[in-house]
Motif scaffolding. Structure first.
Motif, PDB file in Angstrom:
ATOM      1  N   PRO A 171       9.076 -25.542  35.395  1.00  0.00           N
ATOM      2  CA  PRO A 171       9.498 -24.751  36.552  1.00  0.00           C
ATOM      3  C   PRO A 171      10.819 -24.058  36.212  1.00  0.00           C
ATOM      4  O   PRO A 171      11.901 -24.609  36.426  1.00  0.00           O
ATOM      5  CB  PRO A 171       9.646 -25.790  37.669  1.00  0.00           C
ATOM      6  N   TRP A 172      10.732 -22.859  35.668  1.00  0.00           N
ATOM      7  CA  TRP A 172      11.893 -22.191  35.087  1.00  0.00           C
ATOM      8  C   TRP A 172      12.909 -21.755  36.134  1.00  0.00           C
ATOM      9  O   TRP A 172      14.036 -21.380  35.777  1.00  0.00           O
ATOM     10  CB  TRP A 172      11.442 -21.000  34.261  1.00  0.00           C
ATOM     11  N   ASP A 173      12.547 -21.786  37.409  1.00  0.00           N
ATOM     12  CA  ASP A 173      13.540 -21.491  38.446  1.00  0.00           C
ATOM     13  C   ASP A 173      14.488 -22.670  38.660  1.00  0.00           C
ATOM     14  O   ASP A 173      15.528 -22.524  39.300  1.00  0.00           O
ATOM     15  CB  ASP A 173      12.861 -21.100  39.764  1.00  0.00           C
ATOM     16  N   VAL A 174      14.133 -23.831  38.112  1.00  0.00           N
ATOM     17  CA  VAL A 174      14.977 -25.027  38.195  1.00  0.00           C
ATOM     18  C   VAL A 174      15.637 -25.318  36.854  1.00  0.00           C
ATOM     19  O   VAL A 174      16.815 -25.682  36.791  1.00  0.00           O
ATOM     20  CB  VAL A 174      14.145 -26.244  38.654  1.00  0.00           C
ATOM     21  N   PHE A 175      14.885 -25.175  35.775  1.00  0.00           N
ATOM     22  CA  PHE A 175      15.394 -25.443  34.420  1.00  0.00           C
ATOM     23  C   PHE A 175      15.622 -24.108  33.720  1.00  0.00           C
ATOM     24  O   PHE A 175      14.671 -23.420  33.333  1.00  0.00           O
ATOM     25  CB  PHE A 175      14.402 -26.300  33.635  1.00  0.00           C
ATOM     26  N   ALA A 176      16.890 -23.727  33.544  1.00  0.00           N
ATOM     27  CA  ALA A 176      17.232 -22.421  32.988  1.00  0.00           C
ATOM     28  C   ALA A 176      16.780 -22.322  31.532  1.00  0.00           C
ATOM     29  O   ALA A 176      17.174 -23.165  30.707  1.00  0.00           O
ATOM     30  CB  ALA A 176      18.732 -22.192  33.088  1.00  0.00           C
ATOM     31  N   PRO A 177      15.977 -21.321  31.184  1.00  0.00           N
ATOM     32  CA  PRO A 177      15.494 -21.196  29.798  1.00  0.00           C
ATOM     33  C   PRO A 177      16.615 -21.135  28.771  1.00  0.00           C
ATOM     34  O   PRO A 177      16.480 -21.664  27.661  1.00  0.00           O
ATOM     35  CB  PRO A 177      14.689 -19.889  29.835  1.00  0.00           C
ATOM     36  N   GLY A 178      17.744 -20.502  29.134  1.00  0.00           N
ATOM     37  CA  GLY A 178      18.837 -20.375  28.183  1.00  0.00           C
ATOM     38  C   GLY A 178      19.443 -21.696  27.761  1.00  0.00           C
ATOM     39  O   GLY A 178      20.079 -21.787  26.702  1.00  0.00           O
ATOM     40  N   ASP A 179      19.245 -22.756  28.561  1.00  0.00           N
ATOM     41  CA  ASP A 179      19.790 -24.067  28.217  1.00  0.00           C
ATOM     42  C   ASP A 179      19.063 -24.706  27.034  1.00  0.00           C
ATOM     43  O   ASP A 179      19.558 -25.691  26.471  1.00  0.00           O
ATOM     44  CB  ASP A 179      19.701 -25.011  29.417  1.00  0.00           C
ATOM     45  N   TYR A 180      17.893 -24.163  26.673  1.00  0.00           N
ATOM     46  CA  TYR A 180      17.059 -24.782  25.637  1.00  0.00           C
ATOM     47  C   TYR A 180      17.080 -23.995  24.332  1.00  0.00           C
ATOM     48  O   TYR A 180      16.150 -24.094  23.526  1.00  0.00           O
ATOM     49  CB  TYR A 180      15.625 -24.928  26.160  1.00  0.00           C
ATOM     50  N   ARG A 181      18.131 -23.243  24.122  1.00  0.00           N
ATOM     51  CA  ARG A 181      18.188 -22.406  22.921  1.00  0.00           C
ATOM     52  C   ARG A 181      18.085 -23.250  21.644  1.00  0.00           C
ATOM     53  O   ARG A 181      17.393 -22.864  20.695  1.00  0.00           O
ATOM     54  CB  ARG A 181      19.456 -21.561  22.910  1.00  0.00           C
ATOM     55  N   GLU A 182      18.771 -24.384  21.588  1.00  0.00           N
ATOM     56  CA  GLU A 182      18.699 -25.231  20.389  1.00  0.00           C
ATOM     57  C   GLU A 182      17.261 -25.669  20.121  1.00  0.00           C
ATOM     58  O   GLU A 182      16.822 -25.697  18.962  1.00  0.00           O
ATOM     59  CB  GLU A 182      19.599 -26.460  20.534  1.00  0.00           C
ATOM     60  N   LEU A 183      16.536 -25.997  21.181  1.00  0.00           N
ATOM     61  CA  LEU A 183      15.137 -26.390  21.016  1.00  0.00           C
ATOM     62  C   LEU A 183      14.302 -25.224  20.510  1.00  0.00           C
ATOM     63  O   LEU A 183      13.493 -25.382  19.589  1.00  0.00           O
ATOM     64  CB  LEU A 183      14.580 -26.897  22.345  1.00  0.00           C
ATOM     65  N   PHE A 184      14.490 -24.032  21.080  1.00  0.00           N
ATOM     66  CA  PHE A 184      13.696 -22.879  20.673  1.00  0.00           C
ATOM     67  C   PHE A 184      13.962 -22.507  19.207  1.00  0.00           C
ATOM     68  O   PHE A 184      13.047 -22.144  18.473  1.00  0.00           O
ATOM     69  CB  PHE A 184      13.995 -21.679  21.582  1.00  0.00           C
ATOM     70  N   VAL A 185      15.219 -22.624  18.792  1.00  0.00           N
ATOM     71  CA  VAL A 185      15.554 -22.340  17.390  1.00  0.00           C
ATOM     72  C   VAL A 185      14.894 -23.370  16.474  1.00  0.00           C
ATOM     73  O   VAL A 185      14.388 -23.023  15.387  1.00  0.00           O
ATOM     74  CB  VAL A 185      17.085 -22.317  17.200  1.00  0.00           C
ATOM     75  N   TYR A 186      14.891 -24.632  16.888  1.00  0.00           N
ATOM     76  CA  TYR A 186      14.206 -25.674  16.103  1.00  0.00           C
ATOM     77  C   TYR A 186      12.711 -25.362  15.995  1.00  0.00           C
ATOM     78  O   TYR A 186      12.133 -25.433  14.901  1.00  0.00           O
ATOM     79  CB  TYR A 186      14.419 -27.034  16.771  1.00  0.00           C
ATOM     80  N   LEU A 187      12.083 -25.024  17.113  1.00  0.00           N
ATOM     81  CA  LEU A 187      10.650 -24.714  17.095  1.00  0.00           C
ATOM     82  C   LEU A 187      10.363 -23.467  16.259  1.00  0.00           C
ATOM     83  O   LEU A 187       9.319 -23.377  15.611  1.00  0.00           O
ATOM     84  CB  LEU A 187      10.145 -24.515  18.530  1.00  0.00           C
ATOM     85  N   GLU A 188      11.284 -22.522  16.272  1.00  0.00           N
ATOM     86  CA  GLU A 188      11.113 -21.302  15.480  1.00  0.00           C
ATOM     87  C   GLU A 188      10.999 -21.630  13.990  1.00  0.00           C
ATOM     88  O   GLU A 188      10.272 -20.951  13.243  1.00  0.00           O
ATOM     89  CB  GLU A 188      12.297 -20.371  15.736  1.00  0.00           C
ATOM     90  N   ARG A 189      11.682 -22.678  13.562  1.00  0.00           N
ATOM     91  CA  ARG A 189      11.637 -23.070  12.146  1.00  0.00           C
ATOM     92  C   ARG A 189      10.318 -23.738  11.773  1.00  0.00           C
ATOM     93  O   ARG A 189       9.902 -23.690  10.608  1.00  0.00           O
ATOM     94  CB  ARG A 189      12.789 -24.029  11.817  1.00  0.00           C
ATOM     95  N   HIS A 190       9.649 -24.361  12.746  1.00  0.00           N
ATOM     96  CA  HIS A 190       8.516 -25.222  12.406  1.00  0.00           C
ATOM     97  C   HIS A 190       7.169 -24.778  12.979  1.00  0.00           C
ATOM     98  O   HIS A 190       6.130 -25.332  12.580  1.00  0.00           O
ATOM     99  CB  HIS A 190       8.804 -26.649  12.882  1.00  0.00           C
ATOM    100  N   ALA A 191       7.147 -23.826  13.883  1.00  0.00           N
ATOM    101  CA  ALA A 191       5.890 -23.372  14.486  1.00  0.00           C
ATOM    102  C   ALA A 191       5.702 -21.886  14.232  1.00  0.00           C
ATOM    103  O   ALA A 191       6.679 -21.137  14.091  1.00  0.00           O
ATOM    104  CB  ALA A 191       5.886 -23.646  15.989  1.00  0.00           C
ATOM    105  N   ALA A 192       4.442 -21.456  14.174  1.00  0.00           N
ATOM    106  CA  ALA A 192       4.164 -20.040  13.946  1.00  0.00           C
ATOM    107  C   ALA A 192       4.451 -19.202  15.182  1.00  0.00           C
ATOM    108  O   ALA A 192       4.899 -18.049  15.073  1.00  0.00           O
ATOM    109  CB  ALA A 192       2.710 -19.853  13.511  1.00  0.00           C
ATOM    110  N   GLU A 193       4.191 -19.746  16.372  1.00  0.00           N
ATOM    111  CA  GLU A 193       4.439 -19.032  17.624  1.00  0.00           C
ATOM    112  C   GLU A 193       4.909 -20.007  18.695  1.00  0.00           C
ATOM    113  O   GLU A 193       4.553 -21.189  18.671  1.00  0.00           O
ATOM    114  CB  GLU A 193       3.171 -18.327  18.129  1.00  0.00           C
ATOM    115  N   ILE A 194       5.664 -19.473  19.648  1.00  0.00           N
ATOM    116  CA  ILE A 194       6.131 -20.250  20.807  1.00  0.00           C
ATOM    117  C   ILE A 194       5.763 -19.452  22.055  1.00  0.00           C
ATOM    118  O   ILE A 194       6.174 -18.292  22.194  1.00  0.00           O
ATOM    119  CB  ILE A 194       7.654 -20.482  20.767  1.00  0.00           C
ATOM    120  N   LEU A 195       5.002 -20.052  22.958  1.00  0.00           N
ATOM    121  CA  LEU A 195       4.561 -19.379  24.177  1.00  0.00           C
ATOM    122  C   LEU A 195       5.205 -20.053  25.386  1.00  0.00           C
ATOM    123  O   LEU A 195       4.956 -21.227  25.652  1.00  0.00           O
ATOM    124  CB  LEU A 195       3.037 -19.432  24.299  1.00  0.00           C
TER     125      LEU A 195
END
Length: 290
Positions: A171-195
């Motif tokens: 529920p992105w109106d409660v959990f700000a997407p910008g707070d998860y930048r470290e996670l997204f960068v980690y996933l960027e290293r190990h997954a082909a795509e992030i949806l």
């Protein structure tokens, strides 16, 4: 009580939610609706999924549930694995109950393509904002140690699996997407795509109650060719969340945003019932039909 103020507009009916004053313990006749299905407890990786489902049945007794697929150790052993290649999943689902409500659709799409899915989501558990995760308090019925072990396990598995795609629902109106930048960068290293899957609009007047019982209480009579809309709330919050998701996609190369809210929204109302199908479980979770 029981009346439904309605405005006929085109092919749909706009229904005012009003205030639901009915007792939670009182059951209203919902037999004119098709039986909706909830898949959140089916795909949950929680170690106590079976007892959680029993508690959910007490609240949503006129919905259909498939049995939980998780075992007591699934949350640290790859999650709920669906497909023919459990040692090498192609698709990973992350998030909380919002990820789980999309899981049936994700698994169907993956099965059509011969792909294996690993669902690593538990209701009430946020994603880690720090990588590596920090040992702290637990969420969603997990102890702090269980929460930490769960996060470490799926992070390590993603690094090993190198999945084709990671699907994240929150529920992105409660959990700000910008707070998860470290996670997204980690996933960027190990997954082909992030949806990143956008949330559906929140309906007005239902809260955490059964949406099916709400419709029955309001006297809604489903019809095969009728669409029923309810007012939705937090329109500005939805817009802010979408903008924040797009900002992440603009800065993390492998991120794509799947916009879903517009499938439901018409002006300040959201699609609630399609024919005899209830599309919501409560005010913000979809049924499988939804």
């Amino acid at each position: 009580e029981g009346s439904v103020p309605a405005i006929v507009a085109g092919a749909g009916v706009l229904v005012s939610a009003g205030v639901w004053c009915g007792s939670r313990s009182r059951s209203h006749d919902s037999s004119s609706f098709a039986t909706p299905r909830i898949c959140i407890p089916t795909y949950s990786a929680a170690p106590d999924s079976r007892s959680r489902m029993q508690r959910l049945r007490e609240h949503f007794g006129d919905y259909r549930f498939d049995p939980p697929l998780a075992g007591p150790q699934s949350y640290t052993h790859g999650g709920v694995l669906i497909g023919s290649d459990p040692d090498q999943p192609h698709v990973v689902v992350l998030g909380n109950s919002h990820a789980l409500m999309w899981s049936d659709v994700v698994c169907d799409a993956a099965a059509d393509r011969g792909l294996t899915v690993a669902v690593n989501a538990i209701p009430g558990t946020p994603l880690p904002t720090r990588i590596p995760p920090q040992l702290g308090r637990g969420f969603g019925g997990l102890t702090g140690r269980e929460q930490y072990d769960f996060e470490c396990a799926w992070l390590e598995n993603i690094a090993r699996w190198k999945p084709c795609i990671v699907v994240i629902g929150m529920p992105w109106d409660v959990f700000a997407p910008g707070d998860y930048r470290e996670l997204f960068v980690y996933l960027e290293r190990h997954a082909a795509e992030i949806l990143l899957v956008e949330q559906p609009p929140r309906l007005e007047g239902i809260g955490s109650r059964s949406a099916l019982q709400f419709a029955a209480y309001k006297g809604v009579k489903p019809s095969r060719d009728t669409l029923v809309y309810l007012p939705h709330r937090n329109d500005e919050a939805l817009k802010r969340a979408r903008d924040a998701l797009k900002a992440v996609a603009a800065t993390v190369s492998k991120v794509t945003v799947l916009e879903t809210a517009d499938l439901f929204i018409r002006d300040d109302h959201a699609l609630f019932i399609d024919g005899q199908e209830i599309l919501y479980q409560d005010d913000n979770h979809l049924t499988v039909e939804g």
